[in-house]
Scaffold this motif. Structure first.
Motif, PDB file in Angstrom:
ATOM      1  N   ALA A  47       0.713  -1.262  -0.047  1.00  0.00           N
ATOM      2  CA  ALA A  47      -0.106   0.026  -0.006  1.00  0.00           C
ATOM      3  C   ALA A  47       0.901   1.342   0.035  1.00  0.00           C
ATOM      4  CB  ALA A  47      -1.097  -0.104   1.110  1.00  0.00           C
ATOM      5  N   MET A  48       0.454   2.314  -0.776  1.00  0.00           N
ATOM      6  CA  MET A  48       1.324   3.418  -1.012  1.00  0.00           C
ATOM      7  C   MET A  48       2.590   3.414  -1.507  1.00  0.00           C
ATOM      8  SD  MET A  48      -1.016   5.596  -0.490  1.00  0.00           S
ATOM      9  CE  MET A  48      -0.239   7.118  -0.640  1.00  0.00           C
ATOM     10  N   GLN A  49       2.725   2.351  -2.187  1.00  0.00           N
ATOM     11  CA  GLN A  49       4.187   1.921  -2.908  1.00  0.00           C
ATOM     12  C   GLN A  49       4.069   2.455  -4.199  1.00  0.00           C
ATOM     13  OE1 GLN A  49       5.682  -1.790  -2.791  1.00  0.00           O
ATOM     14  NE2 GLN A  49       7.742  -1.128  -3.482  1.00  0.00           N
ATOM     15  N   ARG A  50       5.014   3.143  -4.848  1.00  0.00           N
ATOM     16  CA  ARG A  50       5.318   3.698  -6.245  1.00  0.00           C
ATOM     17  C   ARG A  50       4.561   2.545  -7.297  1.00  0.00           C
ATOM     18  NH1 ARG A  50       9.245   8.075  -8.781  1.00  0.00           N
ATOM     19  NH2 ARG A  50       8.775   7.250 -10.902  1.00  0.00           N
ATOM     20  N   ILE A  51       3.813   2.877  -8.243  1.00  0.00           N
ATOM     21  CA  ILE A  51       3.612   2.146  -9.378  1.00  0.00           C
ATOM     22  C   ILE A  51       3.836   2.753 -10.631  1.00  0.00           C
ATOM     23  CG2 ILE A  51       1.998   0.666 -10.696  1.00  0.00           C
ATOM     24  CD1 ILE A  51       0.314   0.849  -8.045  1.00  0.00           C
ATOM     25  N   GLY A  80       5.686  10.349 -28.809  1.00  0.00           N
ATOM     26  CA  GLY A  80       4.939   9.092 -28.805  1.00  0.00           C
ATOM     27  C   GLY A  80       4.959   8.343 -27.691  1.00  0.00           C
ATOM     28  N   VAL A  81       5.847   8.717 -26.628  1.00  0.00           N
ATOM     29  CA  VAL A  81       5.913   7.808 -25.275  1.00  0.00           C
ATOM     30  C   VAL A  81       5.544   8.845 -24.162  1.00  0.00           C
ATOM     31  CG1 VAL A  81       7.722   6.431 -26.229  1.00  0.00           C
ATOM     32  CG2 VAL A  81       8.234   8.606 -24.981  1.00  0.00           C
ATOM     33  N   PHE A  82       5.220   7.905 -23.164  1.00  0.00           N
ATOM     34  CA  PHE A  82       4.732   8.891 -21.846  1.00  0.00           C
ATOM     35  C   PHE A  82       5.001   8.011 -20.602  1.00  0.00           C
ATOM     36  CE2 PHE A  82       1.161   6.022 -23.170  1.00  0.00           C
ATOM     37  CZ  PHE A  82       0.784   5.324 -22.125  1.00  0.00           C
ATOM     38  N   GLY A  83       5.161   8.508 -19.647  1.00  0.00           N
ATOM     39  CA  GLY A  83       5.614   7.788 -18.294  1.00  0.00           C
ATOM     40  C   GLY A  83       5.028   8.577 -16.934  1.00  0.00           C
ATOM     41  N   THR A  84       4.580   8.122 -16.126  1.00  0.00           N
ATOM     42  CA  THR A  84       4.237   8.534 -14.783  1.00  0.00           C
ATOM     43  C   THR A  84       4.174   7.607 -13.788  1.00  0.00           C
ATOM     44  OG1 THR A  84       2.484  10.234 -13.784  1.00  0.00           O
ATOM     45  CG2 THR A  84       1.546   8.359 -15.089  1.00  0.00           C
ATOM     46  N   TYR A  85       3.668   7.858 -12.502  1.00  0.00           N
ATOM     47  CA  TYR A  85       3.543   6.888 -11.458  1.00  0.00           C
ATOM     48  C   TYR A  85       2.380   7.384 -10.626  1.00  0.00           C
ATOM     49  CZ  TYR A  85       5.563  10.045  -7.997  1.00  0.00           C
ATOM     50  OH  TYR A  85       5.826  11.250  -7.473  1.00  0.00           O
ATOM     51  N   VAL A  86       1.916   6.258  -9.938  1.00  0.00           N
ATOM     52  CA  VAL A  86       0.667   6.367  -9.153  1.00  0.00           C
ATOM     53  C   VAL A  86       0.824   5.593  -7.826  1.00  0.00           C
ATOM     54  CG1 VAL A  86      -1.042   6.922 -10.815  1.00  0.00           C
ATOM     55  CG2 VAL A  86      -0.358   4.368 -10.097  1.00  0.00           C
ATOM     56  N   MET A  87       0.407   6.001  -6.706  1.00  0.00           N
ATOM     57  CA  MET A  87       0.453   5.372  -5.236  1.00  0.00           C
ATOM     58  C   MET A  87      -1.079   5.126  -4.984  1.00  0.00           C
ATOM     59  SD  MET A  87       3.939   7.051  -4.044  1.00  0.00           S
ATOM     60  CE  MET A  87       3.237   8.154  -2.817  1.00  0.00           C
ATOM     61  N   THR A  88      -1.203   4.177  -4.403  1.00  0.00           N
ATOM     62  CA  THR A  88      -2.609   4.032  -3.693  1.00  0.00           C
ATOM     63  C   THR A  88      -2.592   3.310  -2.581  1.00  0.00           C
ATOM     64  OG1 THR A  88      -5.043   3.445  -4.344  1.00  0.00           O
ATOM     65  CG2 THR A  88      -3.357   2.136  -5.141  1.00  0.00           C
ATOM     66  N   GLY A  89      -3.701   3.217  -1.614  1.00  0.00           N
ATOM     67  CA  GLY A  89      -3.832   2.531  -0.381  1.00  0.00           C
ATOM     68  C   GLY A  89      -4.856   1.273  -0.494  1.00  0.00           C
ATOM     69  N   THR A 147      -5.984  -4.165  -8.437  1.00  0.00           N
ATOM     70  CA  THR A 147      -6.501  -2.829  -9.097  1.00  0.00           C
ATOM     71  C   THR A 147      -6.140  -2.940 -10.599  1.00  0.00           C
ATOM     72  OG1 THR A 147      -6.019  -1.935  -6.708  1.00  0.00           O
ATOM     73  CG2 THR A 147      -6.293  -0.434  -8.797  1.00  0.00           C
ATOM     74  N   ARG A 148      -6.958  -2.464 -11.553  1.00  0.00           N
ATOM     75  CA  ARG A 148      -6.612  -2.055 -12.791  1.00  0.00           C
ATOM     76  C   ARG A 148      -6.894  -0.736 -13.132  1.00  0.00           C
ATOM     77  NH1 ARG A 148     -11.346  -5.448 -15.671  1.00  0.00           N
ATOM     78  NH2 ARG A 148     -12.539  -5.070 -13.848  1.00  0.00           N
ATOM     79  N   PHE A 149      -5.775  -0.380 -14.105  1.00  0.00           N
ATOM     80  CA  PHE A 149      -5.411   1.033 -14.542  1.00  0.00           C
ATOM     81  C   PHE A 149      -5.583   1.112 -15.941  1.00  0.00           C
ATOM     82  CE2 PHE A 149      -3.108   0.866 -10.304  1.00  0.00           C
ATOM     83  CZ  PHE A 149      -3.504   1.977  -9.811  1.00  0.00           C
ATOM     84  N   ARG A 150      -6.000   2.192 -16.483  1.00  0.00           N
ATOM     85  CA  ARG A 150      -5.768   2.346 -17.947  1.00  0.00           C
ATOM     86  C   ARG A 150      -5.413   3.815 -18.172  1.00  0.00           C
ATOM     87  NH1 ARG A 150     -11.815   2.419 -20.790  1.00  0.00           N
ATOM     88  NH2 ARG A 150     -12.474   4.370 -19.865  1.00  0.00           N
ATOM     89  N   MET A 151      -5.456   4.456 -19.509  1.00  0.00           N
ATOM     90  CA  MET A 151      -4.837   5.732 -19.862  1.00  0.00           C
ATOM     91  C   MET A 151      -6.132   6.186 -20.683  1.00  0.00           C
ATOM     92  SD  MET A 151      -2.142   6.406 -18.099  1.00  0.00           S
ATOM     93  CE  MET A 151      -1.277   7.597 -18.531  1.00  0.00           C
TER      94      MET A 151
END
Length: 196
Positions: free
Chosen positions: A121-125, A161-170, A175-179
């Protein structure tokens, strides 16, 4: 009687050397005869084949006499094995159009990858991906919640043509993510991350 020693008694060293020489000559002769007989029995020859021109029984290479050949009249490279199977003009146009559509679809496609598949939990993805046709586009991170996609408070812009970021959640569990492209409404594939 005379006190004179016998001739062999006078020179014992010379007699020993003569005996050793005689033994060496006899051993050398025996060794030479044995070697000569062994080579005859085994068929070993000392000739290297360069002097007499005769072929020995151990030869393994045969070179045929060179023969003159004729040059081919036709082309030296065959480009099409079966020219009767070449697509007709309409078929070729259809294949080219289909290939162009696939390329355009691949350029318009948003591809998403997750750097981690399992985190605390709350670790960088890390979320990275490609969007070849979307340079300058703003992508919204979305998370699947309660049966629908909801905006996650993170956006990222596409550069070259490329992207990059990170999320953190508790939120724990899978958990599924999309852009989501905020202008065109196109969505990427989703990635699943297990959060413990």
């Amino acid at each position: 009687m005379s006190d004179r020693p016998t001739p062999t008694g006078e020179r014992p060293v010379l007699a020993g050397l003569l005996a050793l020489t005689a033994v060496a000559v006899v051993v050398g002769l025996l060794a030479g005869v044995t070697m000569l007989m062994g080579t005859k029995i085994l068929g070993i020859s000392g000739a290297d084949g360069s002097g007499s021109g005769e072929a020995s029984s151990g030869e393994t290479l045969f070179l045929p006499e060179p023969e003159k050949t004729e040059r081919p009249d036709g082309p030296l490279i065959t480009l099409d094995v079966d020219p009767t199977q070449a697509p007709s003009g309409d078929e070729a146009d259809e294949k080219a159009a289909e290939k162009k559509k696939k390329k355009a679809a691949a350029r318009d496609k948003i591809t998403l990858n997750a750097g981690q598949t399992s985190v605390s939990a709350m670790q960088r993805i890390d979320l990275t991906g490609t969007y070849p046709a979307g340079s300058g586009a703003i992508l919204q991170v979305q998370r699947f919640e309660g049966g629908s996609w909801a905006d996650f408070p993170v956006t990222v812009s596409v550069s070259n043509g490329v992207f990059g970021t990170y999320v953190m959640t508790g939120q724990s569990g899978e958990t599924r993510f999309r852009m989501l492209d905020t202008d065109s409404g196109k969505a990427s594939n989703f990635v699943t991350v297990t959060i413990s």
